[in-house]
Every structure is written in structure tokens, then in C-alpha cells.
Enzyme design. Sequence first.
Site, PDB file in Angstrom:
ATOM      1  CG  ASP A 131      -0.777  -0.251   2.801  1.00  0.00           C
ATOM      2  OD1 ASP A 131      -0.371   0.691   2.900  1.00  0.00           O
ATOM      3  OD2 ASP A 131      -0.454  -1.417   3.262  1.00  0.00           O
TER       4      ASP A 131
ATOM      5  CG  ASP B   1       2.695   4.485   7.809  1.00  0.00           C
ATOM      6  OD1 ASP B   1       2.113   5.618   9.343  1.00  0.00           O
ATOM      7  OD2 ASP B   1       3.196   3.529   8.127  1.00  0.00           O
TER       8      ASP B   1
END
Length: 394
Positions: free
Chosen positions: A112, A172
Amino acid sequence: MNKLITLLFLILSLGCSNQQTGEEDRIIKHLESQLDYAVKNAESLATSELISPRTSENGKLKLVKTRDWTSGFFSGNLWMMYELTGDEKWKESALKFTLPLEQEKWNGNTHDMGFKMYCSFGQAIKYTDNPEYREILIQSAKTLSTRFNPVVGCIRSWDHNSDKWDYPVIIDNMMNLELLLWAAKETGNENFKEIAIKHAETTIKNHFRDNYSSYHVIDYNPQTGEVQHKNTHQGYADESAWSRGQAWGLYGFTMLYRETGNDEFLGQAERIADFILSQPDIKQGEIPYWDFDAPGIPDEPLDASAGAIIASALFELSTFSDKQREYVSVARNLLATLSTDKFLAPVGENEGFLLKHSTGHKPHDSEIDEPLVYADYYFLEAIIRNRAIKTKDE
Ligand code: GLY
């Protein structure tokens, strides 16, 4: 009723550009007041560890640590408010919420990095000339690159659930490639770009169904690169289309085309857009349910974050595609819906978040029909992108 308000808004905005600007200015003023409240609320509750607003929990603001995947969005929102208003106070606030994230540049435990660092420091470098921020981003890109496995051809997303997956890659993850592509341009180190392109190509190969909806999690054998499982984590079922996942894919491949000029990525983005726009009422600006295949529709929670990401992505895709008019029209319809009272929080409510009605992780019973900081981020970005398109058209 909502459709009526949306329609009225659209008729008004199509009919008269002065009124359109007036309406946009009114919304930006509203967002500014709400963000003012959000900063005060966050500052009053922040601790040395809990630094960034994520959502509302039991009616209270939930702040997260720098290592949380959402920690970069709030500062990004403040940078975008600076872009929208030019008011220096937003730059000061944005810096205050950006700088504590620096330590994340060493955190190799997650994919992330892009969300955390590119949405915060990546915004900061647009508006400041501090060379330290550039170095922070380059180190972040180096750390993220360590998660790439050339046999698989992807960056590893998660380290958790190791009993279930050997090498999970989630859709993602496309979003984190922007940091690498930026670092390649900045440093001239092509390795960053090669990793990003390979990850995107492998994702095209394995993450999509025949109708261009995507799986959420693909689990690879890290020794052979073979696909072992096709699962979901946050969606309704392995074979369903989790709405935010579709939005990440659309946004990710559009961004990949912007940065590489590779037609394969443009085609992929257009085909994902076709799938999303084939969903009921989305062309008219209806915000998606949390999963396009959720079994209880229409009695299922919505996901405003998916709506905002799709709107922002379609604005960008419209600048590259022959379907420009359609994409702009749908993106504006979504923006109009998100700007109605149903979604836009009154000033001083919603713990300071701009939008209501997002869903974070339904199967875990978490963040259902709540505000989410990243819904606000992509909403603000969509407003900025819409403005740029309007300015060009004038
Ligand atoms: N990247 C996590 C999510 O979309 O919820």
C-alpha cells in the site's frame, strides 16, 4: 427523489455555464467549511500514534497510524483543497498531516506504499519545491519494489492470511504502480517502470473474466508463477464483481496508459469501463452497491467510494478515448449524485468527512454505510478533473 434532484442539477448545469460555475463554487465552499471542521476534529483527537482520519466508528472519528493503508488520503484531501482554493492555510494543514508519514518509506510489509505516500507526498511535490519530499518518494518506490517477484510477474499485496494464500495479489495493487512510474521518470531508473508494466500485464492475464469484471485476489505459486486460487476478500463471492475492485482496475489501467502510452492498457481500461457502465443505472449516475452482484440488491449498502473512484477515472479516461462524451457524461452524473444531500454531509456532521454512504469491508461487518476518507479523496480529485475538462472546452 434523488434522480429528480440529479436531473434538475444536470438541466441547470447544461443550460447555463454561469449557473454551473455558481453551483460548483457553492459546493467547493461547502466542502471547504466541512474540511475545516474535519481538521479541527482530527487535531483535537489525534495522538502521537493515531494521526490520520479514516472513518466513523460508533459515531466517533476513527484515526489511524501511519502504517494503515488509508493514512495518506487525509493529507491528500487537504492538498486538493489547496489546489481548489489557493488558500495558503490549506497548504499548512496539508503539510502537518503529510510529514508524519515519512517513516512509511521503510515499511516493506505492505503493497500500500503508493496509497500512503503518493496520495500525500506525491501531492506535496506538486505544490512545494522541497527536494526532501522527492527523496522520500524515491525511497518509498525502492521499498515497494522489493515486493516484486519476477517469476510471478507481480508485486505481492498482502502478507496476512498465509494459511490461505502463498502469494496474494489484489486488483487494488494497480493503484500503487503510479508511485513506481513517477520514480522511473524522476530517477531515470527503468527498473521501476519495468516492474509496473510487468505487474499490469500479469494482472491483465490473470485477474479478469471474459466480461472484463475482475477477481479481487489472485493467489500465485511464488516458485512457478502458476495461479493457485481466484478469490475474493472484500467482495460478496469469489465470482462476484466487488464494486471498488472494478473501480481500482478502471483507474489503474487508465493511469498506466497515461504514463506509458501503451494501447493495451487503454483497451483494458475501456473494456473495464464497458463492464461497469453495463451495470443498471450507473450511466444515470446511480452510485454502486458495495458489490455489483450483492444478493439483496436493492436492499444492500452503497459504496460512495466506488462511485467517486469511477467518476475520477472516467474523467481521465475521457481525455484519451473515442468515447469521450459518454465517459464525461457518466462521470458528471456520478458527481452530481455525490453532490446531493443524500451523499454530501452537512457541515459539522459526519465526523468531518465530506461524503456519506461508503462500505469498507462488508464480509467482515466493518465500515458498512459509513464515511471513508478515500471516498472524499477521489471525489475531490473528480471535481478537479472535471474542472480541467471544462476549462479546456471553454
Ligand atoms: N485497498 C483496500 C480497499 O479498497 O478496501
